[in-house]
Design an enzyme around this catalytic site. Structure first.
Site, PDB file in Angstrom:
ATOM      1  N   CYS A 165      -0.078   4.334  -0.037  1.00  0.00           N
ATOM      2  CA  CYS A 165      -0.624   5.461   0.722  1.00  0.00           C
ATOM      3  C   CYS A 165      -0.290   5.378   2.206  1.00  0.00           C
ATOM      4  CB  CYS A 165      -2.133   5.552   0.520  1.00  0.00           C
ATOM      5  SG  CYS A 165      -2.994   4.020   0.866  1.00  0.00           S
TER       6      CYS A 165
ATOM      7  N   CYS B  44       0.838  -1.201   0.000  1.00  0.00           N
ATOM      8  CA  CYS B  44       0.000   0.000   0.000  1.00  0.00           C
ATOM      9  C   CYS B  44       0.874   1.252   0.000  1.00  0.00           C
ATOM     10  CB  CYS B  44      -0.913  -0.002   1.224  1.00  0.00           C
ATOM     11  SG  CYS B  44      -1.772   1.556   1.456  1.00  0.00           S
TER      12      CYS B  44
END
Length: 140
Positions: A49, A47
């Site tokens: 983010c 991920c």
């Protein structure tokens, strides 16, 4: 579906070059998390983010004066068995990746879930981790 190992290797390396031990099987997880002492568990992830700041936060926290006995990692989306077993120790917490947990003798003491990591800077995440070290590791 598991991620391509070539894709995740740089993300693995970001932690292992710091001395973080990878746990790749459920047996590895049980051996380490059932041991006496304090263990930081990083559920690593692709991920962008959240994980992009989680890994540097762990690096910053490793500079803190107070440390757990061990720092280990499992990789969500790659080491499925080990990740599922690690999450077994996070009683009452929904699966989240990335996430960072501090356990003492196999008991969850502190947890940062993805929503507590995402959108924050590495130094802010590291401050949460080191606060947990001070609270839970200082007396061990």
């Amino acid at each position: 579906m598991l991620y391509d190992p070539r894709l995740v290797q740089p993300m693995r390396d970001e932690l292992t070059r710091l001395g973080v031990r990878e746990l790749r099987t459920s047996g590895d997880v049980d051996e380490v998390l059932d041991a006496e002492g304090d263990t930081l568990v990083v559920v690593n992830s692709v991920c962008g983010c959240a994980a992009r700041n989680a890994r540097p936060a762990v690096a910053l926290a490793m500079r803190h004066e107070v440390q757990p006995d061990r720092v280990v990692t499992v990789f969500a989306g790659q080491d499925a068995e080990a990740t599922a077993r690690a999450r077994h120790y996070f009683a009452g917490v929904r699966p989240s990746s990335p996430s960072i947990a501090l356990l003492s003798g196999g008991e969850l003491q502190f947890m940062l879930e993805r929503h507590q990591i995402e959108g924050r800077e590495a130094y802010q995440i590291a401050a949460d981790i080191t606060k947990a070290y001070d609270e839970f590791c200082a007396t061990s």
